[in-house]
Design a protein around this motif. Structure first.
Motif, short mmCIF file in Angstrom:
data_model
loop_
_atom_site.label_atom_id
_atom_site.label_comp_id
_atom_site.label_asym_id
_atom_site.label_seq_id
_atom_site.Cartn_x
_atom_site.Cartn_y
_atom_site.Cartn_z
N CYS A 25 85.21 -49.54 -8.57
CA CYS A 25 85.62 -50.24 -9.77
C CYS A 25 85.00 -51.38 -10.39
O CYS A 25 84.33 -52.26 -9.61
CB CYS A 25 87.21 -50.57 -9.69
N VAL A 26 85.03 -51.49 -11.60
CA VAL A 26 84.10 -52.52 -12.31
C VAL A 26 84.99 -53.20 -13.12
O VAL A 26 85.96 -52.55 -13.75
CB VAL A 26 82.85 -52.01 -12.95
N ASP A 27 84.65 -54.55 -13.66
CA ASP A 27 85.33 -55.01 -14.79
C ASP A 27 84.78 -54.29 -15.97
O ASP A 27 84.20 -53.75 -15.90
CB ASP A 27 85.43 -56.58 -14.75
N PHE A 28 85.40 -55.16 -17.23
CA PHE A 28 84.95 -54.51 -18.55
C PHE A 28 83.43 -54.66 -18.94
O PHE A 28 82.89 -54.00 -19.70
CB PHE A 28 85.83 -54.81 -19.56
N ARG A 29 82.87 -55.66 -18.21
CA ARG A 29 81.39 -56.00 -18.34
C ARG A 29 80.62 -54.99 -17.32
O ARG A 29 79.42 -55.16 -17.33
CB ARG A 29 81.03 -57.38 -18.12
N GLY A 30 81.23 -54.26 -16.47
CA GLY A 30 80.34 -53.45 -15.41
C GLY A 30 80.01 -54.19 -14.11
O GLY A 30 79.24 -53.70 -13.55
N ARG A 31 80.66 -55.21 -13.84
CA ARG A 31 80.28 -56.05 -12.66
C ARG A 31 81.51 -55.72 -11.57
O ARG A 31 82.57 -55.32 -11.92
CB ARG A 31 80.55 -57.58 -13.01
N PRO A 32 81.21 -55.72 -10.48
CA PRO A 32 82.21 -55.30 -9.32
C PRO A 32 83.46 -56.22 -9.43
O PRO A 32 83.57 -57.54 -9.75
CB PRO A 32 81.35 -55.98 -8.09
N ILE A 240 97.30 -54.67 -29.11
CA ILE A 240 97.18 -56.07 -28.75
C ILE A 240 97.40 -56.19 -27.35
O ILE A 240 96.81 -56.86 -26.38
CB ILE A 240 97.92 -57.04 -29.68
N SER A 241 98.65 -55.60 -26.69
CA SER A 241 98.77 -55.62 -25.37
C SER A 241 97.87 -55.06 -24.58
O SER A 241 97.50 -55.88 -23.50
CB SER A 241 100.36 -54.98 -25.25
N LEU A 242 97.19 -54.06 -24.72
CA LEU A 242 96.41 -53.51 -23.97
C LEU A 242 95.06 -54.32 -23.94
O LEU A 242 94.54 -54.48 -23.12
CB LEU A 242 95.77 -52.14 -24.79
N VAL A 243 94.49 -54.72 -25.35
CA VAL A 243 93.28 -55.74 -25.28
C VAL A 243 93.38 -56.85 -24.45
O VAL A 243 92.58 -57.41 -24.02
CB VAL A 243 92.92 -55.91 -26.96
N ALA A 244 94.64 -57.53 -24.55
CA ALA A 244 95.22 -58.77 -23.75
C ALA A 244 94.80 -58.68 -22.32
O ALA A 244 94.53 -59.77 -21.52
CB ALA A 244 96.44 -59.24 -24.26
N GLY A 245 94.85 -57.51 -21.75
CA GLY A 245 94.82 -57.50 -20.13
C GLY A 245 93.22 -57.11 -20.02
O GLY A 245 92.94 -56.99 -18.88
N THR A 246 92.19 -57.32 -20.96
CA THR A 246 90.84 -56.74 -20.57
C THR A 246 90.36 -57.38 -19.28
O THR A 246 89.65 -56.87 -18.60
CB THR A 246 89.88 -57.10 -22.02
N ASN A 247 90.35 -58.74 -19.36
CA ASN A 247 89.66 -59.38 -18.14
C ASN A 247 90.44 -59.11 -16.83
O ASN A 247 89.93 -59.75 -15.65
CB ASN A 247 89.94 -61.01 -18.35
N PHE A 248 91.29 -58.43 -16.93
CA PHE A 248 92.14 -58.10 -15.46
C PHE A 248 92.16 -56.68 -15.04
O PHE A 248 92.56 -56.44 -13.76
CB PHE A 248 93.69 -58.46 -15.38
N TYR A 249 91.61 -55.87 -15.62
CA TYR A 249 91.45 -54.51 -15.40
C TYR A 249 90.55 -54.05 -14.31
O TYR A 249 89.35 -54.74 -14.41
CB TYR A 249 91.54 -53.64 -16.54
N ARG A 250 90.86 -53.27 -13.64
CA ARG A 250 89.98 -52.54 -12.71
C ARG A 250 89.73 -51.22 -13.48
O ARG A 250 90.47 -50.45 -13.64
CB ARG A 250 90.70 -52.02 -11.27
N ASN A 251 88.53 -50.85 -13.68
CA ASN A 251 87.98 -49.74 -14.55
C ASN A 251 87.05 -48.70 -13.72
O ASN A 251 86.36 -49.27 -12.95
CB ASN A 251 87.12 -50.19 -15.52
N LYS A 252 87.41 -47.61 -13.69
CA LYS A 252 86.95 -46.41 -13.12
C LYS A 252 85.55 -46.15 -14.00
O LYS A 252 86.07 -45.59 -14.86
CB LYS A 252 87.77 -45.56 -12.60
#
Length: 599
Positions: A25-32, A240-252
């Motif tokens: 998983c990575v954050d929205f910038r592709g970092r671990p 807006i709700s979805l985008v508000a959590g951008t910094n907290f998501y684990r992205n596959k």
């Protein structure tokens, strides 16, 4: 970002930053990702908020769409019902496209951003058409006028274009909402995952409830143009709700086309169809285990023909991936094929749901909708009754039933997903039994006594189905997610929604077939059971009895296939096996001396 594009530093970080080697998983910038910042309940709440808003917007349109196309577009009743079921069926069928794009190229978060905007544009176009008279046929009362001008030409094209945009947006969102929310938890946290699926259904119920009460009331009293506009605004709030959590998501990260490895298995198995499968599964082609050692994997004896894709050709050091596949690929395909019968058994269930969103709404329109002398309940709002109950029942289920069932069964979910699905399928039959009995009484009361029954007579059919949906819908999502490998999570989740699609398409086929058969066999109703625009002349009760019979037969069909699936000793381990194999190929296991496969 594709997983193969990650830097070496990021890949090393992935190995050390997660508590389990389950997940890349990575954050929205592709970092671990960091466990202290990313994922967990906080991140999932943003997704659940988006789930509630999106469901609120689409439910307000879908559940009252038959009223709009019948009264405003002047489509005949049976055509209106088929248009609605085809629309909703298309929404769910397009979930496969959303799952494919997410797993293969975009990732769930980016997929939701793109198709959320598309869905909003569809709502806006519907609102514009409902507002401008030149985009609609002349006003006409479909019940009292012999012939009303049906929408055609550019007016019909505008309607279909708007519905296609909504269907494309909502369909591609649905599997990604569930998978992205579940990805906020590690796959080993089975209790948290089970609680998330229940919470997702609670958010779904809240969205449905508000849509079927407040938003439908707005449509009825302020006009469909305002109602569709409110759906657009609600969907924007969800974004807006979805985008508000951008910094907290684990992205596959996506892993490339999910269909190529599947195709390779079938091609390799067919190419080596004359080979004899070894009696010892350890002789099949495994990924390299030079760096990592794991326990021997449980082997499924089902679809052994596919094992031939893993047989090495003697005398060849290297073989094309189209002639020699890994055990991981074969397991993925076996999982996909094995769950198809379970998936197919829920189609009739969703055909019943289609009736509650079409004919049952028209059924309510033929009844007394007055609560007081001055207040009338919109027929579409009756669908809110089960969700009112479920908003209280789901937390009780999670708080009291699940802990008690855990102690009795030892299952982290209380009861297994397959047991949960079966319970819902059994209850669904009684929803149609109640609907048939009430429709017979409603019709006879009007024709013989000139009495119009209260709309609340049809409440039981909605209530029973609401309870059955809580078991089947949640159980099916949980079942498919837990069976999926990391590279196919969104796509397998999309298969859950594809069941809705086939159910609604089957409804359209049944309506057309029943009309054709009953009108040609000397039925008292010249146009067939469902051929008239007046339910007092139709025989909707007979159609409900037909669905009750099909549902009852389908329940026993499900018992057979669920037992067939459970009899495989490796069935409950498929997901763990595939994940362990992914670790081998991706080098995700840090401990090279401990034999510990991921469960």
């Amino acid at each position: 970002m594709d997983v193969h594009d990650l830097s070496e530093e990021a890949k090393r970080g992935l190995h050390t930053s997660e508590e389990s080697s389950d997940d890349i998983c990575v954050d929205f910038r592709g970092r671990p990702c960091r466990p202290s910042k990313h994922g967990g309940t906080r991140a999932a709440l943003f997704v659940l908020g988006f789930q509630a808003f999106e469901m609120m917007a689409i439910a307000a349109v879908g559940n009252n769409l038959i009223t709009y196309v019948f009264n405003e577009m002047h489509f005949p009743l049976s055509k209106s019902a088929n248009l609605v079921t085809n629309f909703i069926g298309t929404v769910f069928f397009l979930s496969l496209l959303g799952g494919f794009l997410s797993d293969s190229y975009l990732g769930s978060f980016r997929t939701m951003l793109v198709f959320g905007v598309i869905e909003i544009s569809g709502f806006i176009l519907l609102s514009v058409q409902a507002h401008l008279p030149e985009l609609r046929p002349p006003e006409c009362n479909m019940k009292s006028t012999i012939h009303c001008v049906e929408a055609n030409g550019y007016k019909a094209v505008t309607l279909y274009a708007a519905l296609c945009l909504v269907a494309l947006g909502s369909g591609c969102l649905k599997p990604n909402i569930i998978s992205h929310g579940a990805n906020q938890f590690q796959r080993k946290d089975l209790r948290k995952l089970s609680s998330f699926f229940n919470a997702a259904y609670f958010a779904f119920s809240m969205g449905q409830l508000i849509a079927l009460t407040l938003l439908v009331w707005v449509q009825t009293h302020s006009g469909m143009d305002v109602g569709f506009g409110v759906s657009a605004a609600v969907m924007a709030a969800g974004m807006i709700s979805l985008v508000a959590g951008t910094n907290f998501y684990r992205n596959k990260p996506p892993r490339g086309s999910i269909f190529t490895p599947i195709a390779q298995v079938f091609v390799a198995a067919i190419t080596k169809r004359k080979q004899i499968c070894p009696s010892n599964p350890n002789m099949l082609h495994h990924p390299s285990t030079d760096l990592v050692r794991v326990k021997p994997l449980l082997h499924s004896n089902k679809f052994r023909f596919l094992d031939k894709a893993c047989i090495k050709t003697q005398g060849k050091a290297m073989e094309s991936p189209w002639r020699l596949c890994t055990i991981k690929q074969v397991h993925q395909v076996k999982i996909l094929v094995s769950v198809i019968p379970i998936f197919a058994c829920t189609i009739i269930f969703n055909t019943i749901l289609a009736q509650l969103q079409t004919f049952s709404v028209q059924q309510g329109s033929s009844m007394n909708t007055h609560i007081t002398k001055t207040f009338q309940i919109p027929p579409a709002s009756l669908q809110a009754i089960p969700y009112i109950i479920l908003i209280f029942f789901v937390p009780l289920y999670e708080t009291f039933f699940v802990p008690l069932a855990r102690k009795l069964t030892g299952n982290d979910s209380g009861i297994s997903p397959l047991q949960r699905i079966g319970t819902g399928l059994f209850l669904a039959t009684f929803s149609m039994v109640a609907a048939a009995l009430v429709e017979k009484k409603r019709r006879e009361s009007f024709l013989e006594q000139n009495v119009t029954l209260s709309i609340f007579w049809i409440a039981p059919q909605f209530l029973i189905f609401g309870l059955s949906e809580m078991f089947t819908a949640v159980g099916l999502v949980e079942f498919f997610y837990k069976q999926s490998s990391q590279s196919m999570q969104s796509f397998l989740t999309a298969m859950t929604y594809c069941s809705y699609s086939f159910g609604f398409y089957l409804s359209s086929v049944l309506v057309s077939t029943v009309n054709r058969v009953t009108s040609s066999n000397g039925s008292r109703t010249k146009e067939g059971w469902l051929g008239d625009n007046d339910l007092n002349k139709d025989r909707l009760d007979h159609f409900y009895w037909l669905l009750a019979s099909l549902s009852f037969i389908n329940f026993f069909n499900y018992l057979f296939w669920s037992r067939w699936y459970s009899c495989d000793p490796s069935a409950t381990h498929n997901s763990a096996e595939v994940n362990s194999l992914e670790d081998l190929e991706n080098g995700e296991n840090n401990d090279s001396t401990t034999e510990k496969p991921r469960i």
